[in-house]
Design a protein around this motif. Structure first.
Motif, PDB file in Angstrom:
ATOM      1  N   PRO A  13       0.805  -1.229   0.000  1.00 18.78           N
ATOM      2  CA  PRO A  13       0.000   0.000   0.000  1.00 18.78           C
ATOM      3  C   PRO A  13       0.831   1.268   0.000  1.00 18.78           C
ATOM      4  N   ASN A  14       2.110   1.184   0.391  1.00 15.13           N
ATOM      5  CA  ASN A  14       2.967   2.373   0.392  1.00 15.13           C
ATOM      6  C   ASN A  14       3.391   2.801  -1.005  1.00 15.13           C
ATOM      7  N   GLU A  15       3.119   1.981  -2.026  1.00 14.29           N
ATOM      8  CA  GLU A  15       3.599   2.254  -3.377  1.00 14.29           C
ATOM      9  C   GLU A  15       2.487   2.734  -4.314  1.00 14.29           C
ATOM     10  N   TYR A  16       1.334   3.026  -3.777  1.00 13.82           N
ATOM     11  CA  TYR A  16       0.243   3.543  -4.601  1.00 13.82           C
ATOM     12  C   TYR A  16      -0.750   4.279  -3.707  1.00 13.82           C
ATOM     13  N   TRP A  17      -1.703   4.997  -4.345  1.00  9.64           N
ATOM     14  CA  TRP A  17      -2.774   5.696  -3.632  1.00  9.64           C
ATOM     15  C   TRP A  17      -4.088   4.989  -3.940  1.00  9.64           C
ATOM     16  N   VAL A  18      -4.983   4.969  -2.960  1.00 13.70           N
ATOM     17  CA  VAL A  18      -6.247   4.275  -3.150  1.00 13.70           C
ATOM     18  C   VAL A  18      -7.370   5.006  -2.411  1.00 13.70           C
ATOM     19  N   LEU A  19      -8.572   4.958  -2.972  1.00 14.80           N
ATOM     20  CA  LEU A  19      -9.760   5.509  -2.319  1.00 14.80           C
ATOM     21  C   LEU A  19     -10.992   4.842  -2.910  1.00 14.80           C
ATOM     22  N   GLN A  20     -12.100   4.939  -2.169  1.00 11.87           N
ATOM     23  CA  GLN A  20     -13.372   4.443  -2.642  1.00 11.87           C
ATOM     24  C   GLN A  20     -14.223   5.610  -3.107  1.00 11.87           C
ATOM     25  N   ALA A  21     -14.963   5.402  -4.204  1.00 13.13           N
ATOM     26  CA  ALA A  21     -15.788   6.473  -4.757  1.00 13.13           C
ATOM     27  C   ALA A  21     -17.067   5.877  -5.315  1.00 13.13           C
ATOM     28  N   GLU A  22     -18.126   6.640  -5.191  1.00 12.05           N
ATOM     29  CA  GLU A  22     -19.411   6.238  -5.767  1.00 12.05           C
ATOM     30  C   GLU A  22     -19.566   6.934  -7.111  1.00 12.05           C
ATOM     31  N   LEU A  23     -19.568   6.133  -8.167  1.00  9.94           N
ATOM     32  CA  LEU A  23     -19.584   6.662  -9.534  1.00  9.94           C
ATOM     33  C   LEU A  23     -20.717   6.013 -10.313  1.00  9.94           C
ATOM     34  N   ASN A  24     -21.466   6.816 -11.020  1.00 11.15           N
ATOM     35  CA  ASN A  24     -22.575   6.305 -11.829  1.00 11.15           C
ATOM     36  C   ASN A  24     -22.047   5.944 -13.215  1.00 11.15           C
ATOM     37  N   VAL A  25     -21.281   4.839 -13.272  1.00 11.64           N
ATOM     38  CA  VAL A  25     -20.707   4.367 -14.531  1.00 11.64           C
ATOM     39  C   VAL A  25     -21.014   2.888 -14.686  1.00 11.64           C
ATOM     40  N   LYS A  26     -20.783   2.375 -15.885  1.00 11.87           N
ATOM     41  CA  LYS A  26     -21.155   0.990 -16.171  1.00 11.87           C
ATOM     42  C   LYS A  26     -19.987   0.019 -16.097  1.00 11.87           C
ATOM     43  N   SER A  27     -18.742   0.503 -16.103  1.00 13.57           N
ATOM     44  CA  SER A  27     -17.598  -0.404 -16.136  1.00 13.57           C
ATOM     45  C   SER A  27     -16.441   0.162 -15.321  1.00 13.57           C
ATOM     46  N   GLU A  28     -15.499  -0.719 -15.010  1.00 14.20           N
ATOM     47  CA  GLU A  28     -14.312  -0.303 -14.269  1.00 14.20           C
ATOM     48  C   GLU A  28     -13.433   0.624 -15.117  1.00 14.20           C
ATOM     49  N   LYS A  29     -13.445   0.405 -16.434  1.00 10.69           N
ATOM     50  CA  LYS A  29     -12.648   1.259 -17.320  1.00 10.69           C
ATOM     51  C   LYS A  29     -13.151   2.695 -17.283  1.00 10.69           C
ATOM     52  N   GLU A  30     -14.476   2.868 -17.285  1.00  9.88           N
ATOM     53  CA  GLU A  30     -15.036   4.211 -17.194  1.00  9.88           C
ATOM     54  C   GLU A  30     -14.730   4.840 -15.845  1.00  9.88           C
ATOM     55  N   ALA A  31     -14.763   4.039 -14.776  1.00  8.46           N
ATOM     56  CA  ALA A  31     -14.476   4.566 -13.446  1.00  8.46           C
ATOM     57  C   ALA A  31     -13.036   5.063 -13.352  1.00  8.46           C
ATOM     58  N   ALA A  32     -12.101   4.347 -14.023  1.00  9.06           N
ATOM     59  CA  ALA A  32     -10.697   4.754 -13.973  1.00  9.06           C
ATOM     60  C   ALA A  32     -10.479   6.122 -14.608  1.00  9.06           C
ATOM     61  N   ARG A  33     -11.365   6.523 -15.527  1.00  6.75           N
ATOM     62  CA  ARG A  33     -11.212   7.817 -16.185  1.00  6.75           C
ATOM     63  C   ARG A  33     -11.451   8.975 -15.224  1.00  6.75           C
ATOM     64  N   TYR A  34     -12.109   8.709 -14.114  1.00  6.63           N
ATOM     65  CA  TYR A  34     -12.352   9.765 -13.127  1.00  6.63           C
ATOM     66  C   TYR A  34     -11.186   9.913 -12.148  1.00  6.63           C
ATOM     67  N   GLY A  35     -10.121   9.104 -12.325  1.00 10.80           N
ATOM     68  CA  GLY A  35      -9.000   9.152 -11.393  1.00 10.80           C
ATOM     69  C   GLY A  35      -8.358  10.517 -11.291  1.00 10.80           C
ATOM     70  N   GLY A  36      -8.180  11.175 -12.438  1.00 11.82           N
ATOM     71  CA  GLY A  36      -7.556  12.492 -12.417  1.00 11.82           C
ATOM     72  C   GLY A  36      -8.330  13.511 -11.605  1.00 11.82           C
ATOM     73  N   ALA A  37      -9.668  13.361 -11.568  1.00  7.07           N
ATOM     74  CA  ALA A  37     -10.478  14.298 -10.805  1.00  7.07           C
ATOM     75  C   ALA A  37     -10.554  13.921  -9.328  1.00  7.07           C
ATOM     76  N   LEU A  38     -10.384  12.636  -9.012  1.00  8.13           N
ATOM     77  CA  LEU A  38     -10.492  12.186  -7.622  1.00  8.13           C
ATOM     78  C   LEU A  38      -9.211  12.419  -6.828  1.00  8.13           C
ATOM     79  N   PHE A  39      -8.044  12.314  -7.519  1.00  3.30           N
ATOM     80  CA  PHE A  39      -6.756  12.478  -6.861  1.00  3.30           C
ATOM     81  C   PHE A  39      -6.125  13.804  -7.272  1.00  3.30           C
ATOM     82  N   ASP A  40      -5.479  14.469  -6.345  1.00  7.66           N
ATOM     83  CA  ASP A  40      -4.756  15.709  -6.633  1.00  7.66           C
ATOM     84  C   ASP A  40      -3.296  15.362  -6.902  1.00  7.66           C
ATOM     85  N   LEU A  41      -3.047  14.763  -8.092  1.00  8.65           N
ATOM     86  CA  LEU A  41      -1.714  14.284  -8.441  1.00  8.65           C
ATOM     87  C   LEU A  41      -1.301  14.871  -9.790  1.00  8.65           C
ATOM     88  N   ASN A  42      -0.038  14.674 -10.141  1.00 10.70           N
ATOM     89  CA  ASN A  42       0.460  15.228 -11.406  1.00 10.70           C
ATOM     90  C   ASN A  42       0.088  14.311 -12.575  1.00 10.70           C
TER      91      ASN A  42
END
Length: 341
Positions: A13-42
């Motif tokens: 767990p020290n080598e990555y960031w993780v969080l849970q989010a409620e997203l109205n999407v149909k697939s895991e691939k679509e959910a991954a597209r929201y990563g940039g908005a969920l995390f404040d990273l470069n």
């Protein structure tokens, strides 16, 4: 750990960031597209997601550049995939003891690495025991492009073939270029020989420059002549009515030769003959429309155009001015004089 005869590198767990989010999407691939908005990273980070419940996903952010150092340090050439501890231990019911002395535990669905001071370690299991649990399926991520691939004999052979083909093409281009240069040099030498001038003389340079200018001028004249041929100039001949024949004195019947002079002709007058009792009259002077004169004086083209109709003359002048930028036009009665450079 090993699964389906493949070695998979598990990241802590020290080598990555993780969080849970409620997203109205149909697939895991679509959910991954929201990563940039969920995390404040470069922008270097990538994102993956795993579905936990309906419209609820666990989103992970990782930095390929940082993980590449971790993969190189592992130095296991058989490793082709990696997995996050979140995916491997998301179903544990007891703490998992790590070689570092810390423990992996599940808190609100998130796998975390935590010190033994903050959890109850009774009933914990070793990491090796947790990894040895049989699994039919494990979500993984490929590591292609994250670490330098191993150079194989096949790769070296293919690289050598490509280099040889590239070298062959360069060699062929060089040979063809050399031959073309030789041909040009021979032609230049023949021209210099025919000019009977030393190769280093100023006269030779002047001759070459003169030939270039002459060729350029000839090309310009051909282009101008082509444009002239495209002008809509309609040529036609206007024939005036023939003059009335003068009354003729009685004539002497023709001789046996069939040709006699008309009696009464005076010196200086045009000779008129009677051929088989038919008088001959002078040729009628004809008048027409179209190009009367077209000449080239070495500097430009001179052209005289006859056009009786004023509208036709104006239309023709406009056409010439549009096609030839440096045209000089003069109008004399029904004639148009044009000089083209």
């Amino acid at each position: 750990m090993s699964i389906a005869n493949e070695t998979v590198l598990v990241l802590s767990p020290n080598e990555y960031w993780v969080l849970q989010a409620e997203l109205n999407v149909k697939s895991e691939k679509e959910a991954a597209r929201y990563g940039g908005a969920l995390f404040d990273l470069n922008d270097e980070y990538r994102y993956v997601a795993q579905k936990s419940e309906d419209n609820r996903y666990v989103v992970i952010a990782y930095n390929p550049t940082e993980l590449s150092q971790r993969l190189i340090a592992a130095s296991a050439t058989s490793i082709k995939k990696m997995a996050f501890a979140q995916w491997v231990f998301d179903d544990i019911t007891r703490p998992v003891k790590l070689p570092s002395g810390k423990y992996l535990t599940l808190i609100d669905g998130i796998v975390m690495e935590i010190d033994s001071t903050y959890i109850d370690t009774n009933g914990s299991i070793k990491l090796s025991d947790a990894l040895s649990t049989p699994r039919l399926f494990l979500k993984t991520v490929g590591i292609e492009g994250m670490v330098p691939s191993e150079v194989t004999t096949k790769t070296l052979r293919n690289t050598l073939i490509v280099l040889l083909i590239f070298l062959g093409n360069l060699l062929a281009i060089g040979i063809v270029g050399y031959q073309e240069n030789r041909i040009l040099e021979e032609k230049t030498s023949m021209i210099l020989s025919s000019s009977k001038l030393p190769e280093t003389s100023f006269e030779r340079e002047a001759l070459i420059d003169s030939l270039k200018k002459k060729e350029k001028k000839q090309l310009h004249i051909r282009e101008v002549s082509k444009e002239i041929s495209l002008l809509a100039i309609e040529g036609k001949i206007i024939t005036p009515p023939p003059p009335a024949l003068p009354s003729l004195p009685p004539v002497i019947p023709p001789s046996a030769d069939g040709v006699v002079l008309i009696p009464g002709s005076k010196p200086g007058e045009a000779n008129r003959l009677i051929v088989d009792n038919t008088p001959s009259i002078p040729s009628i002077e004809l008048h027409g429309e179209g190009i009367r004169e077209l000449s080239y004086d070495g500097n430009g083209i001179y052209m005289v155009i006859d056009a009786d109709d004023a509208n036709a003359r104006n239309s023709l002048k406009n056409t010439i001015m549009n096609r030839f930028k440096h045209a000089q036009i003069n109008e004399h009665n029904t004639q148009i004089e044009v000089r083209l450079k």
